[in-house]
Design an enzyme around this catalytic site. Structure first.
Site, short mmCIF file in Angstrom:
data_model
loop_
_atom_site.label_atom_id
_atom_site.label_comp_id
_atom_site.label_asym_id
_atom_site.label_seq_id
_atom_site.Cartn_x
_atom_site.Cartn_y
_atom_site.Cartn_z
N GLY A 230 53.21 20.51 156.59
CA GLY A 230 54.22 21.43 155.89
C GLY A 230 55.23 21.59 154.77
O GLY A 230 56.03 22.13 154.65
N GLN A 231 53.79 21.68 153.66
CA GLN A 231 55.22 21.58 152.49
C GLN A 231 55.21 23.07 152.41
O GLN A 231 54.30 24.09 152.45
CB GLN A 231 53.79 21.29 151.58
N ARG A 232 56.16 23.30 151.56
CA ARG A 232 56.69 24.71 151.09
C ARG A 232 55.53 26.15 150.72
O ARG A 232 54.83 27.21 151.31
CB ARG A 232 57.95 25.24 150.43
N VAL B 135 52.14 25.76 151.16
CA VAL B 135 51.79 25.89 152.07
C VAL B 135 51.68 26.92 153.29
O VAL B 135 51.83 27.45 153.97
CB VAL B 135 50.83 24.44 153.40
N LEU B 136 53.30 26.97 153.78
CA LEU B 136 54.14 27.72 155.19
C LEU B 136 53.95 28.81 154.52
O LEU B 136 54.08 29.89 155.00
CB LEU B 136 55.21 27.51 154.82
#
Ligand SMILES: Nc1nc2c(ncn2[C@@H]2O[C@H](COP(=O)(O)OP(=O)(O)OP(=O)(O)O)[C@@H](O)[C@H]2O)c(=O)[nH]1
Ligand SMILES: [Mg+2]
Length: 95
Positions: free
Chosen positions: A72-74, A76-77
């Protein structure tokens, strides 16, 4: 979070051994990986933020659950083809 998912699964009327595909989406630190590890009866004391995603098959309540756990880390997204909003905070878009 885990109990909520299990109660949904319990209410499904599937045939024994049926496969379900589940994608866990949520903001960083929401507890997605913890939930997946609990479903798999794995140790949850050493969980680090998910880079990319995990896929795990778990047998639970007569179903075979194929679970996708998306980080869910920015950062990663931004690499994954996922779009969405935090339903509880419209001022905090995921992207
Ligand atoms: N108190 C409490 N802490 C939790 C719970 N579920 C997870 N945590 C803690 O919250 C932190 C983040 O949990 P993760 O499972 O890594 O969260 P995540 O949603 O997978 O995070 P990303 O991989 O970054 O997307 C960890 O320190 C967990 O131990 C819960 O139900 N209660
Ligand atoms: Mg994670």
């Amino acid at each position: 979070m885990g109990e909520g998912l299990l109660s949904v699964i319990q209410r499904l009327r599937g045939s024994p051994g049926q496969e379900l595909r589940i994608v866990l989406l949520g903001l960083d630190n929401a507890g997605k990986t913890t939930l997946l590890k609990r479903l798999a009866s794995e140790e949850v004391t050493t969980i680090t933020p998910t880079q990319g995603f995990n896929i795990k098959s778990v047998h639970s309540h007569g179903f075979k659950l194929n679970v996708w756990d998306i980080g869910g880390q920015r950062s990663v997204l931004l690499r994954e083809p996922v779009r969405g909003l935090d339903a509880e905070d419209e001022k905090r878009p995921l992207l």
